[in-house]
Design a protein around this motif. Structure first.
Motif, PDB file in Angstrom:
ATOM      1  N   THR A 107      35.922 -77.339  44.624  1.00  0.00           N
ATOM      2  CA  THR A 107      36.397 -78.149  45.758  1.00  0.00           C
ATOM      3  C   THR A 107      35.454 -78.018  46.943  1.00  0.00           C
ATOM      4  O   THR A 107      35.278 -78.969  47.698  1.00  0.00           O
ATOM      5  CB  THR A 107      37.831 -77.774  46.180  1.00  0.00           C
ATOM      6  OG1 THR A 107      37.857 -76.438  46.688  1.00  0.00           O
ATOM      7  CG2 THR A 107      38.816 -77.937  45.035  1.00  0.00           C
ATOM      8  N   THR A 112      35.967 -81.190  49.374  1.00  0.00           N
ATOM      9  CA  THR A 112      37.404 -81.370  49.597  1.00  0.00           C
ATOM     10  C   THR A 112      38.112 -80.077  49.984  1.00  0.00           C
ATOM     11  O   THR A 112      39.324 -80.080  50.174  1.00  0.00           O
ATOM     12  CB  THR A 112      38.068 -81.956  48.335  1.00  0.00           C
ATOM     13  OG1 THR A 112      37.842 -81.060  47.234  1.00  0.00           O
ATOM     14  CG2 THR A 112      37.504 -83.324  48.005  1.00  0.00           C
ATOM     15  N   LYS A 114      39.416 -77.084  52.332  1.00  0.00           N
ATOM     16  CA  LYS A 114      39.924 -77.071  53.704  1.00  0.00           C
ATOM     17  C   LYS A 114      39.249 -75.933  54.483  1.00  0.00           C
ATOM     18  O   LYS A 114      39.719 -74.814  54.506  1.00  0.00           O
ATOM     19  CB  LYS A 114      41.441 -76.861  53.693  1.00  0.00           C
ATOM     20  CG  LYS A 114      42.206 -77.830  52.835  1.00  0.00           C
ATOM     21  CD  LYS A 114      42.641 -79.020  53.639  1.00  0.00           C
ATOM     22  CE  LYS A 114      43.647 -79.825  52.880  1.00  0.00           C
ATOM     23  NZ  LYS A 114      43.206 -81.036  52.330  1.00  0.00           N
ATOM     24  N   HIS A 116      37.393 -74.877  58.345  1.00  0.00           N
ATOM     25  CA  HIS A 116      37.322 -75.271  59.755  1.00  0.00           C
ATOM     26  C   HIS A 116      35.954 -75.866  60.057  1.00  0.00           C
ATOM     27  O   HIS A 116      35.823 -76.741  60.896  1.00  0.00           O
ATOM     28  CB  HIS A 116      37.590 -74.077  60.656  1.00  0.00           C
ATOM     29  CG  HIS A 116      38.978 -73.544  60.521  1.00  0.00           C
ATOM     30  ND1 HIS A 116      40.079 -74.231  60.952  1.00  0.00           N
ATOM     31  CD2 HIS A 116      39.435 -72.422  59.960  1.00  0.00           C
ATOM     32  CE1 HIS A 116      41.163 -73.549  60.686  1.00  0.00           C
ATOM     33  NE2 HIS A 116      40.807 -72.428  60.072  1.00  0.00           N
TER      34      HIS A 116
END
Length: 119
Positions: A107, A112, A114, A116
């Motif tokens: 990912t 994709t 997550k 910051h």
């Protein structure tokens, strides 16, 4: 076969082979002493030691291996099975964790994940 031959065929240093012998990881069926007290190994030792290397890489400790193969330790067959089953469980748990880590890293590569900030 002499110890030097076994070392070359297995990639194990001679010092490791001697250590395995001291820890009684090499069953007597694979080695004997000749009339000059030299170690003589059977041909089957190579496959056996490759199996030992595989078990060590699977996080078996020297002590656990000794419990399984040392002919002087009278560990019951059931106890040996418990030890092996526990190690299989640990390997499967590790494989699952590695698969989760791999999926997460994918990912990140796909963009994709997550975060910051971007990597």
């Amino acid at each position: 076969m002499r110890i030097n031959d076994v070392s070359k065929l297995t990639g194990l240093p001679i010092s490791t082979l001697r250590f395995y012998e001291r820890k009684q990881l090499i069953p007597g069926s694979y080695m004997y002493r000749d009339i000059h007290n030299y170690r003589v190994y059977s041909e089957e030792i190579v496959e056996y030691l490759n199996d030992v290397k595989a078990l060590l890489s699977a996080d078996f400790s020297i002590e656990e291996l000794s419990l399984l193969v040392n002919e002087e330790i009278n560990l019951s067959y059931e106890d040996k099975l418990k030890l092996v089953k526990q190690k299989v469980k640990e390997i499967n748990d590790l494989k699952n964790q590695l698969n989760r880590s791999e999926q997460y890293l994918k990912t990140i590569l796909e963009g994709t994940a997550k975060f910051h900030k971007e990597c």
